[in-house]
Motif scaffolding. Structure first.
Motif, PDB file in Angstrom:
ATOM      1  N   PHE A   1      64.526  31.324  26.119  1.00 56.40           N
ATOM      2  CA  PHE A   1      63.991  30.413  25.135  1.00 56.40           C
ATOM      3  C   PHE A   1      62.765  31.063  24.514  1.00 56.40           C
ATOM      4  N   ASP A   2      62.718  31.074  23.207  1.00 57.64           N
ATOM      5  CA  ASP A   2      61.606  31.642  22.461  1.00 57.64           C
ATOM      6  C   ASP A   2      60.711  30.511  21.981  1.00 57.64           C
ATOM      7  N   VAL A   3      59.503  30.455  22.533  1.00 61.07           N
ATOM      8  CA  VAL A   3      58.525  29.460  22.120  1.00 61.07           C
ATOM      9  C   VAL A   3      57.323  30.194  21.558  1.00 61.07           C
ATOM     10  N   GLU A   4      57.170  30.142  20.245  1.00 56.29           N
ATOM     11  CA  GLU A   4      56.074  30.788  19.543  1.00 56.29           C
ATOM     12  C   GLU A   4      55.949  32.261  19.922  1.00 56.29           C
ATOM     13  N   GLY A   5      57.075  32.965  19.963  1.00 56.42           N
ATOM     14  CA  GLY A   5      57.093  34.396  20.234  1.00 56.42           C
ATOM     15  C   GLY A   5      57.068  34.785  21.692  1.00 56.42           C
ATOM     16  N   VAL A   6      56.991  33.830  22.594  1.00 52.22           N
ATOM     17  CA  VAL A   6      57.002  34.118  24.027  1.00 52.22           C
ATOM     18  C   VAL A   6      58.368  33.705  24.572  1.00 52.22           C
ATOM     19  N   ASN A   7      59.024  34.631  25.284  1.00 49.13           N
ATOM     20  CA  ASN A   7      60.347  34.351  25.842  1.00 49.13           C
ATOM     21  C   ASN A   7      60.234  33.796  27.260  1.00 49.13           C
ATOM     22  N   PHE A   8      61.042  32.752  27.514  1.00 46.44           N
ATOM     23  CA  PHE A   8      61.110  32.129  28.827  1.00 46.44           C
ATOM     24  C   PHE A   8      62.557  32.185  29.301  1.00 46.44           C
ATOM     25  N   PRO A   9      62.805  32.506  30.587  1.00 45.28           N
ATOM     26  CA  PRO A   9      64.183  32.580  31.073  1.00 45.28           C
ATOM     27  C   PRO A   9      64.866  31.213  31.179  1.00 45.28           C
ATOM     28  N   GLU A  10      64.070  30.159  31.302  1.00 46.09           N
ATOM     29  CA  GLU A  10      64.619  28.807  31.372  1.00 46.09           C
ATOM     30  C   GLU A  10      63.603  27.817  30.815  1.00 46.09           C
ATOM     31  N   ALA A  11      64.096  26.667  30.412  1.00 46.15           N
ATOM     32  CA  ALA A  11      63.235  25.614  29.875  1.00 46.15           C
ATOM     33  C   ALA A  11      63.018  24.556  30.942  1.00 46.15           C
ATOM     34  N   LYS A  12      61.800  24.100  31.062  1.00 43.54           N
ATOM     35  CA  LYS A  12      61.481  22.996  31.972  1.00 43.54           C
ATOM     36  C   LYS A  12      60.735  21.951  31.159  1.00 43.54           C
ATOM     37  N   MET A  13      61.216  20.715  31.259  1.00 44.26           N
ATOM     38  CA  MET A  13      60.592  19.619  30.530  1.00 44.26           C
ATOM     39  C   MET A  13      60.327  18.460  31.475  1.00 44.26           C
ATOM     40  N   THR A  14      59.270  17.728  31.186  1.00 46.31           N
ATOM     41  CA  THR A  14      58.955  16.512  31.899  1.00 46.31           C
ATOM     42  C   THR A  14      59.066  15.359  30.906  1.00 46.31           C
ATOM     43  N   MET A  15      59.748  14.308  31.316  1.00 49.48           N
ATOM     44  CA  MET A  15      59.946  13.150  30.451  1.00 49.48           C
ATOM     45  C   MET A  15      59.453  11.897  31.149  1.00 49.48           C
ATOM     46  N   VAL A  16      58.968  10.956  30.353  1.00 44.94           N
ATOM     47  CA  VAL A  16      58.586   9.639  30.858  1.00 44.94           C
ATOM     48  C   VAL A  16      59.595   8.651  30.293  1.00 44.94           C
ATOM     49  N   ILE A  17      60.235   7.902  31.177  1.00 46.91           N
ATOM     50  CA  ILE A  17      61.225   6.897  30.784  1.00 46.91           C
ATOM     51  C   ILE A  17      60.548   5.530  30.821  1.00 46.91           C
ATOM     52  N   ASP A  18      60.695   4.765  29.741  1.00 41.50           N
ATOM     53  CA  ASP A  18      60.034   3.471  29.623  1.00 41.50           C
ATOM     54  C   ASP A  18      60.992   2.355  30.025  1.00 41.50           C
ATOM     55  N   GLY A  19      60.885   1.909  31.268  1.00 42.41           N
ATOM     56  CA  GLY A  19      61.747   0.851  31.771  1.00 42.41           C
ATOM     57  C   GLY A  19      61.287  -0.540  31.384  1.00 42.41           C
ATOM     58  N   TYR A  20      60.092  -0.653  30.812  1.00 42.43           N
ATOM     59  CA  TYR A  20      59.627  -1.957  30.352  1.00 42.43           C
ATOM     60  C   TYR A  20      60.199  -2.262  28.973  1.00 42.43           C
ATOM     61  N   THR A  21      60.079  -1.314  28.063  1.00 47.88           N
ATOM     62  CA  THR A  21      60.550  -1.498  26.701  1.00 47.88           C
ATOM     63  C   THR A  21      62.064  -1.436  26.615  1.00 47.88           C
ATOM     64  N   SER A  22      62.661  -0.594  27.426  1.00 48.08           N
ATOM     65  CA  SER A  22      64.120  -0.385  27.410  1.00 48.08           C
ATOM     66  C   SER A  22      64.666  -0.428  28.826  1.00 48.08           C
ATOM     67  N   PRO A  23      64.649  -1.593  29.468  1.00 52.62           N
ATOM     68  CA  PRO A  23      65.055  -1.644  30.878  1.00 52.62           C
ATOM     69  C   PRO A  23      66.514  -1.273  31.128  1.00 52.62           C
ATOM     70  N   VAL A  24      67.426  -1.694  30.276  1.00 50.88           N
ATOM     71  CA  VAL A  24      68.841  -1.378  30.489  1.00 50.88           C
ATOM     72  C   VAL A  24      69.105   0.098  30.157  1.00 50.88           C
ATOM     73  N   THR A  25      68.602   0.527  29.016  1.00 47.03           N
ATOM     74  CA  THR A  25      68.817   1.914  28.586  1.00 47.03           C
ATOM     75  C   THR A  25      68.132   2.883  29.530  1.00 47.03           C
ATOM     76  N   GLY A  26      66.849   2.648  29.805  1.00 48.29           N
ATOM     77  CA  GLY A  26      66.124   3.516  30.723  1.00 48.29           C
ATOM     78  C   GLY A  26      66.732   3.496  32.118  1.00 48.29           C
ATOM     79  N   GLY A  27      67.140   2.319  32.574  1.00 47.48           N
ATOM     80  CA  GLY A  27      67.773   2.213  33.888  1.00 47.48           C
ATOM     81  C   GLY A  27      69.096   2.946  33.958  1.00 47.48           C
ATOM     82  N   ASN A  28      69.867   2.874  32.884  1.00 50.38           N
ATOM     83  CA  ASN A  28      71.135   3.597  32.834  1.00 50.38           C
ATOM     84  C   ASN A  28      70.889   5.102  32.936  1.00 50.38           C
ATOM     85  N   PHE A  29      69.902   5.596  32.192  1.00 47.62           N
ATOM     86  CA  PHE A  29      69.569   7.021  32.236  1.00 47.62           C
ATOM     87  C   PHE A  29      69.140   7.431  33.645  1.00 47.62           C
TER      88      PHE A  29
END
Length: 194
Positions: A1-29
């Motif tokens: 993965f090329d991020v601003e000219g720097v290559n990474f062998p893999e991508a790592k992401m952190t996500m926050v799931i909102d179970g208050y605003t989207s309880p069914v959708t977030g819960g399903n995920f």
């Protein structure tokens, strides 16, 4: 993965799931992540607007599961969840229709598609209760997707955001593999439908 000219062998992401605003959708995920559904899954769409995944190989267009009173079944046994929209000022989300269907177009959602890496639940455009396991990350462009005035708010549920590693989405391509998805905290808050 090329991020601003720097290559990474893999991508790592952190996500926050909102179970208050989207309880069914977030819960399903969260449920699908706990089941390992997204592990080793390909990215199916990366077009400069969204990066999307969740369509397994085979005839089914989503996770195949047992339907219940609150979860429908697709033509190939897919577990379907209802469209879920939460508008500012409401006491909770409403289900099974868009803001426009409710005559509330132009109002603001509690969790808008207003940033790069916002997470949305995919569905058939004309069938509100057709979401199964496919989701997308929005590649936000303020000219194309201004909050409250875009084609996503009120038509698709936004259920979370990427909080770390969103830059990797710029170089994510169709065919890239999600090696592993995991819940790092909050899984104990998941309530299974009855």
């Amino acid at each position: 993965f090329d991020v601003e000219g720097v290559n990474f062998p893999e991508a790592k992401m952190t996500m926050v799931i909102d179970g208050y605003t989207s309880p069914v959708t977030g819960g399903n995920f969260v449920d699908l992540v706990k089941r390992g559904f997204y592990d080793n899954m390909q990215i199916q769409r990366s077009d400069g607007f969204v990066v999307q995944t969740g369509d397994p190989e085979g005839a089914a267009e989503g996770f195949v599961g047992t339907p219940s009173k609150s979860l429908g079944a697709g033509k190939n046994g897919e577990r379907l969840i209802p469209l879920e929209i939460f508008i500012q000022g409401d006491k909770g989300p409403f289900y099974e229709s868009t803001m426009e269907d409710e005559g509330r177009g132009g109002q603001a959602t509690v969790l808008p598609f207003s940033s790069y890496g916002a997470m949305g639940w995919a569905r058939d455009e004309y069938e509100p209760n057709s979401g199964g396991s496919q989701f997308f990350w929005l590649l936000f462009d303020s000219d194309l997707t201004p909050a409250g005035k875009n084609v996503l708010d009120g038509r698709y549920p936004c259920f979370g955001y990427v909080t770390e590693g969103a830059d990797f989405l710029r170089d994510t391509r169709e065919g890239d593999i999600i090696v592993k998805a995991k819940i790092t905290q909050g899984a104990e808050n998941l309530v299974q439908p009855k």
